[in-house]
Scaffold this motif. Structure first.
Motif, PDB file in Angstrom:
ATOM      1  N   UNK A  17       0.916  -1.285  -0.018  1.00 51.77           N
ATOM      2  CA  UNK A  17      -0.135   0.048  -0.107  1.00 51.77           C
ATOM      3  C   UNK A  17       0.841   1.500  -0.019  1.00 51.77           C
ATOM      4  N   UNK A  18       2.058   1.165   0.579  1.00 50.96           N
ATOM      5  CA  UNK A  18       2.829   2.445   0.624  1.00 50.96           C
ATOM      6  C   UNK A  18       3.694   2.718  -0.564  1.00 50.96           C
ATOM      7  N   UNK A  19       3.757   2.052  -1.547  1.00 46.75           N
ATOM      8  CA  UNK A  19       4.558   2.205  -2.609  1.00 46.75           C
ATOM      9  C   UNK A  19       3.756   3.455  -3.605  1.00 46.75           C
ATOM     10  N   UNK A  20       4.730   3.854  -4.374  1.00 47.94           N
ATOM     11  CA  UNK A  20       4.333   5.018  -5.410  1.00 47.94           C
ATOM     12  C   UNK A  20       3.369   4.216  -6.571  1.00 47.94           C
ATOM     13  N   UNK A  21       2.685   4.853  -7.328  1.00 52.53           N
ATOM     14  CA  UNK A  21       1.926   4.327  -8.210  1.00 52.53           C
ATOM     15  C   UNK A  21       2.839   3.653  -9.301  1.00 52.53           C
ATOM     16  N   UNK A  22       3.755   4.142  -9.545  1.00 52.16           N
ATOM     17  CA  UNK A  22       4.939   3.741 -10.495  1.00 52.16           C
ATOM     18  C   UNK A  22       5.428   2.389 -10.030  1.00 52.16           C
ATOM     19  N   UNK A  23       5.729   2.353  -8.717  1.00 47.26           N
ATOM     20  CA  UNK A  23       6.125   1.320  -8.059  1.00 47.26           C
ATOM     21  C   UNK A  23       5.124   0.040  -8.104  1.00 47.26           C
ATOM     22  N   UNK A  24       3.891   0.148  -7.785  1.00 44.29           N
ATOM     23  CA  UNK A  24       2.982  -0.557  -7.672  1.00 44.29           C
ATOM     24  C   UNK A  24       2.626  -1.266  -9.081  1.00 44.29           C
ATOM     25  N   UNK A  27       0.805  -9.897 -14.119  1.00 47.19           N
ATOM     26  CA  UNK A  27       0.777  -9.623 -15.628  1.00 47.19           C
ATOM     27  C   UNK A  27      -0.543  -8.854 -15.973  1.00 47.19           C
ATOM     28  N   UNK A  28      -0.668  -7.681 -15.164  1.00 49.51           N
ATOM     29  CA  UNK A  28      -1.825  -6.614 -15.516  1.00 49.51           C
ATOM     30  C   UNK A  28      -1.288  -5.002 -15.114  1.00 49.51           C
ATOM     31  N   UNK A  29      -1.719  -4.186 -15.796  1.00 45.55           N
ATOM     32  CA  UNK A  29      -1.772  -2.909 -15.208  1.00 45.55           C
ATOM     33  C   UNK A  29      -2.941  -2.391 -14.468  1.00 45.55           C
ATOM     34  N   UNK A  30      -2.749  -2.168 -13.382  1.00 45.34           N
ATOM     35  CA  UNK A  30      -3.992  -1.577 -12.454  1.00 45.34           C
ATOM     36  C   UNK A  30      -4.646  -0.368 -13.102  1.00 45.34           C
ATOM     37  N   UNK A  31      -5.828  -0.236 -13.186  1.00 39.72           N
ATOM     38  CA  UNK A  31      -6.602   0.688 -13.712  1.00 39.72           C
ATOM     39  C   UNK A  31      -7.749   1.209 -12.570  1.00 39.72           C
ATOM     40  N   UNK A  32      -7.405   1.051 -11.148  1.00 42.81           N
ATOM     41  CA  UNK A  32      -8.270   1.488 -10.312  1.00 42.81           C
ATOM     42  C   UNK A  32      -8.077   3.103 -10.070  1.00 42.81           C
ATOM     43  N   UNK A  33      -9.150   3.701  -9.560  1.00 48.13           N
ATOM     44  CA  UNK A  33      -9.104   5.080  -9.125  1.00 48.13           C
ATOM     45  C   UNK A  33      -7.739   5.722  -8.578  1.00 48.13           C
ATOM     46  N   UNK A  34      -7.009   4.937  -7.802  1.00 46.22           N
ATOM     47  CA  UNK A  34      -6.025   5.616  -7.429  1.00 46.22           C
ATOM     48  C   UNK A  34      -4.828   5.703  -8.544  1.00 46.22           C
ATOM     49  N   UNK A  35      -4.849   4.734  -9.286  1.00 41.20           N
ATOM     50  CA  UNK A  35      -3.785   4.656 -10.688  1.00 41.20           C
ATOM     51  C   UNK A  35      -4.247   5.422 -11.754  1.00 41.20           C
ATOM     52  N   UNK A  36      -5.612   5.722 -12.093  1.00 47.86           N
ATOM     53  CA  UNK A  36      -5.809   6.509 -13.019  1.00 47.86           C
ATOM     54  C   UNK A  36      -6.142   7.981 -13.009  1.00 47.86           C
ATOM     55  N   UNK A  37      -6.215   8.289 -11.776  1.00 52.11           N
ATOM     56  CA  UNK A  37      -6.537   9.846 -11.442  1.00 52.11           C
ATOM     57  C   UNK A  37      -5.213  10.749 -12.070  1.00 52.11           C
ATOM     58  N   UNK A  38      -5.692  11.958 -12.363  1.00 50.47           N
ATOM     59  CA  UNK A  38      -4.765  12.922 -13.147  1.00 50.47           C
ATOM     60  C   UNK A  38      -3.415  12.947 -12.137  1.00 50.47           C
ATOM     61  N   UNK A  39      -2.403  13.275 -13.089  1.00 51.56           N
ATOM     62  CA  UNK A  39      -1.045  13.136 -12.444  1.00 51.56           C
ATOM     63  C   UNK A  39      -0.696  13.862 -10.962  1.00 51.56           C
ATOM     64  N   UNK A  40      -1.318  15.360 -11.089  1.00 49.71           N
ATOM     65  CA  UNK A  40      -1.263  16.143  -9.840  1.00 49.71           C
ATOM     66  C   UNK A  40      -1.787  15.321  -8.761  1.00 49.71           C
ATOM     67  N   UNK A  41      -2.952  14.891  -8.626  1.00 49.90           N
ATOM     68  CA  UNK A  41      -3.568  14.044  -7.677  1.00 49.90           C
ATOM     69  C   UNK A  41      -3.003  12.949  -7.481  1.00 49.90           C
ATOM     70  N   UNK A  43       0.409  12.202  -7.693  1.00 51.65           N
ATOM     71  CA  UNK A  43       1.442  12.610  -6.910  1.00 51.65           C
ATOM     72  C   UNK A  43       1.224  12.924  -5.536  1.00 51.65           C
ATOM     73  N   UNK A  44       0.199  13.511  -5.145  1.00 47.19           N
ATOM     74  CA  UNK A  44      -0.221  14.044  -3.902  1.00 47.19           C
ATOM     75  C   UNK A  44      -0.598  12.633  -3.231  1.00 47.19           C
ATOM     76  N   UNK A  45      -1.155  11.786  -3.826  1.00 44.34           N
ATOM     77  CA  UNK A  45      -1.796  10.512  -3.287  1.00 44.34           C
ATOM     78  C   UNK A  45      -0.381   9.641  -2.746  1.00 44.34           C
ATOM     79  N   UNK A  46       0.314   9.501  -3.642  1.00 38.94           N
ATOM     80  CA  UNK A  46       1.811   9.021  -3.527  1.00 38.94           C
ATOM     81  C   UNK A  46       2.425   9.326  -2.409  1.00 38.94           C
TER      82      UNK A  46
END
Length: 115
Positions: free
Chosen positions: A77-84, A93-107, A109-112
């Protein structure tokens, strides 16, 4: 050809590797659980699980409505979006498309930064 294939290209070993859970932190042994092993991934999970007193238990992280899909976090849970994303693609074998991973970049980065 393996007797452990169902004809779709999936094998028993592959299913276990993808859906099996360790029998406690650091355990070399695994188990398939009827409910927990079927939970899908989201970095914004609504449940979590853990090995307690010889069994895997599922806990609600928030209110879950009847019929709502169960989501647990397959990554740290504590990893950045890129790490996750790297971890999930490499292990599952999949790329996550959850709300945390698909929100716009500024949000994102704040979440990370707050994980």
């Amino acid at each position: 050809s393996s007797d452990l294939s169902d004809g779709s290209g999936k094998t028993l070993l592959g299913i276990f590797k993808t859906n099996g859970l360790p029998m406690g932190v650091g355990s070399p042994h695994g188990v398939l659980c009827l409910t927990i092993s079927r939970a899908n991934h989201s970095c914004v999970n609504n449940c979590y699980h853990g090995w307690v007193d010889g069994e895997e238990r599922l806990y609600a992280e928030s209110d879950i409505s009847s019929g709502e899909e169960l989501f647990t976090n397959y990554s740290q849970w504590h990893e950045t979006t890129e790490q996750r994303q790297r971890d999930l693609e490499g292990k599952f074998g999949f790329v996550c498309a959850c709300p945390a991973c698909t929100e716009e970049e500024t949000s994102r980065r704040k979440s990370d930064a707050t994980r």
